[in-house]
Design an enzyme around this catalytic site. Structure first.
Site, mmCIF file in Angstrom:
data_model
loop_
_atom_site.group_PDB
_atom_site.id
_atom_site.type_symbol
_atom_site.label_atom_id
_atom_site.label_comp_id
_atom_site.label_asym_id
_atom_site.label_seq_id
_atom_site.Cartn_x
_atom_site.Cartn_y
_atom_site.Cartn_z
ATOM 1 N N HIS A 318 62.328 78.058 56.656
ATOM 2 C CA HIS A 318 63.620 77.457 57.017
ATOM 3 C C HIS A 318 63.624 77.234 58.524
ATOM 4 C CE1 HIS A 318 67.884 76.798 57.492
ATOM 5 N NE2 HIS A 318 68.075 76.896 56.186
ATOM 6 N N ARG A 338 73.891 72.273 60.934
ATOM 7 C CA ARG A 338 73.483 70.918 61.354
ATOM 8 C C ARG A 338 74.237 69.858 60.557
ATOM 9 N NH1 ARG A 338 67.631 71.000 60.202
ATOM 10 N NH2 ARG A 338 68.017 73.051 59.322
HETATM 11 O O1 MEZ Z 1 69.155 75.823 49.695
HETATM 12 C C1 MEZ Z 1 69.074 76.568 50.667
HETATM 13 O O2 MEZ Z 1 68.031 77.152 50.963
HETATM 14 C C2 MEZ Z 1 70.243 76.710 51.569
HETATM 15 C C3 MEZ Z 1 71.506 76.129 51.093
HETATM 16 C C4 MEZ Z 1 70.098 77.300 52.746
HETATM 17 C C5 MEZ Z 1 70.991 77.103 53.890
HETATM 18 O O3 MEZ Z 1 70.514 76.604 54.900
HETATM 19 O O4 MEZ Z 1 72.171 77.427 53.820
#
Ligand code: MEZ
Length: 532
Positions: A318, A338
């Site tokens: 992420h 974002r």
């Molecule tokens: O789907 C995901 O991983 C999610 C919604 C994560 C996030 O950034 O909130």
């Protein structure tokens, strides 16, 4: 509150803020993305992978840490437990008490099957609980499952299994309705329509959320439903080995009480693996946004019994894990930050990418900014870039942060950082396992009869990169489907004599391949006492 060291860089971010708000950074071309990923995305670092020497995916590469546990010894031998008098007997055994497992349990129960959940921690101790930003579904007039499919297929590098992705997007609107009817409090406009936003790689606003507690709200609702239905849940008990029957079909699991280490046997007509992800494997030394039990257990259970994996070499980092302060290193900073206006800027206050590129591209961009380009901010514990959160209030008006992302405000406020006034530091964090066990559109593994899989332990739904909000969606769509199909299948199953002979077979493969290891798996919990 940031120390003196950060002030010069913060001043640059503040000075550029007005200009950056209106700046429309260009989207990267396909070629630029490919080059960026090849040079900076962790999935492309060849020396971090090993080729599997045994098992159904022999010859394929997976992360080194995953190869170690996939090719490790069982925690038991075939004679460690007697299979004669099982401790539990049920139609549908569900391994895992997160979103996918509980959704499966509700539907299997609805279909009048005997169903039981076994979970190594407590029901709800799962990545579902920690999901923040939302769940996708094409349920607005300007959108359609076909458009949702195109977005997700492209975002996943055209590698998704079409029948799985098609099911995901087509069943999405009904999944939202199901959750709403169960009691999930999605954010709504004054007229009652759902509030929806963009996520990286989406061409329509289709992210439904409950502020930035979306996963917790969904998990709360599913857990209540399981409890209301009196579905048996055996907690603090892990599955450490699948049991097959003499015909090679899934027929239960060997369980281990996490406290006493007592071994128990659960016999079942069908088994659903819903064990979730692998963030706590800390691939390549990355921190993680995942819950404590995310150690790829389902992949190990399935693989040792002979189930195939798909895309186990691809992980999702992420882009915005917290990089500062150290106490929350790696914790999720939702992409929704974002979606509602904050841009990523480097130490000099420069916007260096479009804020809504897909996650793999965004993560690689941040890594490049902090490495090759030398534009990262020194956090005292590594590098990071700024996520300019005060932009949100400037764009959406005062109060937007408390209304839309209160969890983010709270997470940083504990450390004296007010995200309404100050930007925050982020760096990629290990977030999601794109790959997993290979299933068909009925959620059954492609090569073990009566073994179903749902949620993050599945491979192939998203291809080689997943879009935001398609994970909360897949646990509901595939969890429900696995529950219904496993219950229906259980009606016709005659379980043969139970056996653990696959353990012996796998041991022989380890020896024959010359693998020398003292490791046992599944890992079950991370070991923070022996860090490299
Ligand atoms: O789907 C995901 O991983 C999610 C919604 C994560 C996030 O950034 O909130």
């Amino acid at each position: 509150m940031y120390s003196e060291n950060f002030q010069k860089s913060i001043a640059a971010v503040e000075a550029a803020r007005e200009k950056n708000i209106t700046l429309e950074p260009e989207r990267m071309t396909a070629k630029q993305k490919e080059d960026l990923l090849a040079s900076f995305h962790p999935d492309y670092k060849q020396d971090e992978f090993d080729v599997l020497k045994i098992g159904p995916n022999k010859g394929e590469k997976v992360p080194t840490e995953l190869a170690e546990i996939l090719q490790a010894h069982s925690r038991i031998t075939k004679d460690s437990v007697s299979l004669e008098n099982p401790d539990y007997e049920t139609d549908v055994l569900i391994i895992g008490g997160g979103g996918a497992g509980t959704a499966a349990a509700i539907e299997a129960h609805e279909a009048r099957a005997d169903v039981m959940i076994v979970t190594k921690l407590r029901m709800g101790d799962a990545n579902t609980m920690m999901a923040e930003g939302g769940i996708q579904a094409a349920d607005k007039p300007n959108d359609s499952p076909a458009i949702h499919f195109v977005d997700a297929f492209g975002g996943g590098h055209f590698a998704a299994k079409r029948e799985l992705l098609s099911k995901l997007v087509c069943d999405a609107p009904e999944a939202i309705l199901w959750l709403s009817n169960l009691g999930v409090e999605f954010d709504k406009e004054a007229d009652g329509t759902m509030v929806t936003t963009h996520g990286g790689g989406t061409s329509r606003k289709r992210m439904h959320a409950a502020k930035d507690y979306s996963g917790a709200e969904i998990m709360r609702t599913l857990r209540d439903e399981v409890l209301n239905r009196n579905i048996p849940v055996v907690d603090f008990t892990s599955a450490i080995e699948l049991i097959l029957d003499e015909n090679g079909n899934a027929a239960g699991a060997v369980l281990m009480n996490m406290e006493t280490k007592e071994l128990l046997v659960a016999k079942a007509k069908t088994v659903i693996i819903a064990t979730g992800g692998a963030g706590r494997m800390h691939y390549q030394g990355f921190p993680t946004s995942n819950h404590y039990g995310a150690t790829a257990d389902g992949l190990v259970l399935g693989y040792r019994a002979g189930a195939k994996l798909l895309y186990a070499e691809t992980l999702q980092y992420h882009p915005t894990g917290a990089a500062y302060p150290e106490q929350i290193f790696g914790a999720l900073v939702t992409e929704k930050v974002r979606s509602i206006g904050a841009k990523l800027v480097n130490a000099k206050g420069e916007v260096f990418m479009h804020p809504l590129e897909t996650r793999d591209v965004a993560a690689a961009s941040i890594i490049r900014e902090c490495s090759e380009r030398g534009n990262g901010v020194d956090t005292g514990n590594g590098k990071g870039v700024w996520l300019d959160t005060p932009m949100i209030e400037k764009i959406g008006g005062e109060g937007t942060i408390m209304r839309r992302i209160p969890a983010m405000w709270r997470m940083f406020e504990k450390y004296g950082i007010d995200i309404r006034k100050e930007p925050i530091l982020v760096y990629p964090t290990l977030h999601y396992q794109n790959g997993g066990l290979d299933i068909d559109a009925n959620c059954m593994t492609t090569n073990i009869e009566n073994l179903f899989v749902a949620g993050e332990a599945v491979g192939g739904i998203h291809g080689k990169n997943r879009l935001m909000g398609n994970s909360l969606l897949d646990i509901i769509v595939f969890g429900r489907s696995a529950g219904k199909n496993a219950a229906a299948k259980a009606k016709d199953v005659k379980v043969g004599k139970l056996t653990l002979s696959h353990i012996e077979k796998f041991e022989k493969e380890i020896v024959d391949a010359g693998i020398v290891t003292d490791m046992t798996s599944p890992k079950l919990l991370p070991d923070y006492t022996r860090q490299k």
